[in-house]
Scaffold this motif. Sequence first.
Motif, PDB file in Angstrom:
ATOM      1  N   PHE A  15       0.766  -1.397  -0.100  1.00 22.72           N
ATOM      2  CA  PHE A  15       0.054   0.002  -0.067  1.00 22.72           C
ATOM      3  C   PHE A  15       0.894   1.334   0.061  1.00 22.72           C
ATOM      4  N   TYR A  16       2.058   1.352   0.901  1.00 26.10           N
ATOM      5  CA  TYR A  16       2.817   2.455   0.838  1.00 26.10           C
ATOM      6  C   TYR A  16       3.444   2.753  -0.473  1.00 26.10           C
ATOM      7  N   ALA A  17       3.984   1.467  -1.373  1.00 23.78           N
ATOM      8  CA  ALA A  17       4.399   1.778  -2.486  1.00 23.78           C
ATOM      9  C   ALA A  17       3.484   2.420  -3.428  1.00 23.78           C
ATOM     10  N   GLY A  19      19.301   0.282   9.598  1.00 22.32           N
ATOM     11  CA  GLY A  19      18.797   1.307  10.059  1.00 22.32           C
ATOM     12  C   GLY A  19      19.755   2.183  10.560  1.00 22.32           C
ATOM     13  N   SER A  20      19.040   3.400  11.382  1.00 18.68           N
ATOM     14  CA  SER A  20      20.130   4.601  11.671  1.00 18.68           C
ATOM     15  C   SER A  20      21.049   4.180  12.446  1.00 18.68           C
ATOM     16  N   ASP A  21      21.049   2.926  13.146  1.00 13.65           N
ATOM     17  CA  ASP A  21      21.949   2.580  14.125  1.00 13.65           C
ATOM     18  C   ASP A  21      23.307   2.070  13.114  1.00 13.65           C
ATOM     19  N   CYS A  57      14.509   4.665   3.929  1.00 14.51           N
ATOM     20  CA  CYS A  57      13.989   5.092   2.662  1.00 14.51           C
ATOM     21  C   CYS A  57      12.518   4.641   2.160  1.00 14.51           C
ATOM     22  N   GLY A  58      12.138   3.563   2.927  1.00 16.27           N
ATOM     23  CA  GLY A  58      10.984   3.080   2.631  1.00 16.27           C
ATOM     24  C   GLY A  58      10.867   2.284   1.398  1.00 16.27           C
ATOM     25  N   THR A  59       9.690   2.749   0.682  1.00 18.12           N
ATOM     26  CA  THR A  59       9.567   2.073  -1.107  1.00 18.12           C
ATOM     27  C   THR A  59      10.123   3.136  -1.539  1.00 18.12           C
ATOM     28  N   GLY A  60      11.210   4.097  -1.378  1.00 17.96           N
ATOM     29  CA  GLY A  60      11.838   5.043  -2.114  1.00 17.96           C
ATOM     30  C   GLY A  60      11.281   6.092  -2.794  1.00 17.96           C
ATOM     31  N   GLN A  61      10.288   6.809  -1.940  1.00  9.62           N
ATOM     32  CA  GLN A  61       9.539   7.987  -2.441  1.00  9.62           C
ATOM     33  C   GLN A  61      10.607   9.112  -2.634  1.00  9.62           C
ATOM     34  N   LEU A  62      11.460   9.312  -1.990  1.00  4.41           N
ATOM     35  CA  LEU A  62      12.471  10.439  -1.827  1.00  4.41           C
ATOM     36  C   LEU A  62      13.676   9.813  -2.630  1.00  4.41           C
TER      37      LEU A  62
HETATM   38  C1  LIG Z   1       6.901   6.410   6.978  1.00 13.74           C
HETATM   39  S1  LIG Z   1       8.094   5.367   6.245  1.00 13.74           S
HETATM   40  C2  LIG Z   1       8.938   6.625   5.284  1.00 13.74           C
HETATM   41  C3  LIG Z   1       9.444   6.195   3.639  1.00 13.74           C
HETATM   42  C4  LIG Z   1       9.938   7.377   2.829  1.00 13.74           C
HETATM   43  N1  LIG Z   1      11.363   7.830   3.197  1.00 13.74           N
HETATM   44  C5  LIG Z   1       9.002   8.333   2.803  1.00 13.74           C
HETATM   45  O1  LIG Z   1       9.399   9.433   2.744  1.00 13.74           O
HETATM   46  O2  LIG Z   1       7.837   8.151   2.375  1.00 13.74           O
HETATM   47  C6  LIG Z   1       9.290   5.235   7.429  1.00 13.74           C
HETATM   48  C7  LIG Z   1      10.424   4.184   7.413  1.00 13.74           C
HETATM   49  O3  LIG Z   1      11.378   4.192   8.351  1.00 13.74           O
HETATM   50  C8  LIG Z   1      11.819   2.883   8.522  1.00 13.74           C
HETATM   51  N2  LIG Z   1      12.330   2.826  10.041  1.00 13.74           N
HETATM   52  C9  LIG Z   1      11.861   2.557  11.065  1.00 13.74           C
HETATM   53  N3  LIG Z   1      12.871   2.422  12.170  1.00 13.74           N
HETATM   54  C10 LIG Z   1      14.166   3.081  11.394  1.00 13.74           C
HETATM   55  C11 LIG Z   1      15.323   3.306  11.848  1.00 13.74           C
HETATM   56  N4  LIG Z   1      15.619   3.016  13.176  1.00 13.74           N
HETATM   57  N5  LIG Z   1      16.276   3.719  10.909  1.00 13.74           N
HETATM   58  C12 LIG Z   1      15.739   3.800   9.482  1.00 13.74           C
HETATM   59  N6  LIG Z   1      14.882   3.621   9.489  1.00 13.74           N
HETATM   60  C13 LIG Z   1      13.784   3.124  10.077  1.00 13.74           C
HETATM   61  C14 LIG Z   1      10.478   2.018   8.375  1.00 13.74           C
HETATM   62  O4  LIG Z   1      10.871   0.772   8.251  1.00 13.74           O
HETATM   63  C15 LIG Z   1       9.946   2.594   7.316  1.00 13.74           C
HETATM   64  O5  LIG Z   1      10.250   2.262   5.985  1.00 13.74           O
END
Ligand SMILES: C[S@@+](CC[C@H](N)C(=O)[O-])C[C@H]1O[C@@H](n2cnc3c(N)ncnc32)[C@H](O)[C@@H]1O
Length: 263
Positions: A12-14, A92-94, A45-50
């Motif tokens: 759904f996100y994509a 992830g960010s870590d 980045c999620g599904t790559g919107q940005l």
């Molecule tokens: C709302 S989506 C954003 C997607 C996209 N960047 C956008 O602008 O629509 C949030 C994303 O953050 C990711 N996420 C969750 N915890 C995270 C973390 N600690 N470090 C990096 N990404 C994380 C999730 O898996 C998810 O894909």
Amino acid sequence: MGSDWAGEVAGFYARFRRGYPPEFIDLLAKSFGLGAEDVVLDVGCGTGQLTLPLASRVRGVVGMDPEPDMLAAARAAAADRGVANIAWALGGSDDVPALAAVLGERSLAALTTGNAIHLIRHEELFSAALPLLRPGGGLAVVANGTPLWRQPAPWSRALRQGLEQWLDTSLVSCCGTDAAARERYRDALIAAGFTRVHEQAFDYSADLGFDELIGGVYSAMGGSSFPSPDQRAAFEEHIRRAVGPADQFTEHVRVAALIGHAA
Ligand SMILES: C[S@@+](CC[C@H](N)C(=O)[O-])C[C@H]1O[C@@H](n2cnc3c(N)ncnc32)[C@H](O)[C@@H]1O
């Protein structure tokens, strides 16, 4: 069990989550002086919107996300569009601190994070990011509008009421898009050593049909709140009753970037 972004939510996100208009990508490119030699890291980045639109402005982008289903959808979107200069990284960010060792200091023109900062330990990310960024480059904390149920429009208030009834909870979070949260991120960027910290924004309006409204809601309903397939018709009927018979819902989207520069 997967994260809130696993499984159907990723699909759904994509399909339904709003992307970023070219004018906003121009604004980022100008702020960081992005060019053909540059590499950008998009965290969460999620599904790559940005990630996808940034890729056309630079040599390459690393799209990083901890949810494999989101990355799989991002990879598919890139393949569909013939975009070949993005490396998709499960993390992830870590994982960002180790990137300074892997890529080298000052190796990135920008680090972006779109609609994800509320899920991240932002102070740690900002400190880890600074050594990775080349002079003139920087970090952008991007908010792509406000959640569909938090907009100043009657249909949005009705949607919120309908969702709160269905979920039996108050929807108070603005997912890091509200003024108080932006102020905290701004202070943290300054504390981490970023300079010329300021906000830039691009505003536009978009019309959604009911299917897009529901799709957008599904894209934000992770974990246990996501209606199972056999509940979905009842959920959609409930939301339809809440928002009324209209077939067009106009949202005013403010795409805002809190920008900090590396000296
Ligand atoms: C709302 S989506 C954003 C997607 C996209 N960047 C956008 O602008 O629509 C949030 C994303 O953050 C990711 N996420 C969750 N915890 C995270 C973390 N600690 N470090 C990096 N990404 C994380 C999730 O898996 C998810 O894909």
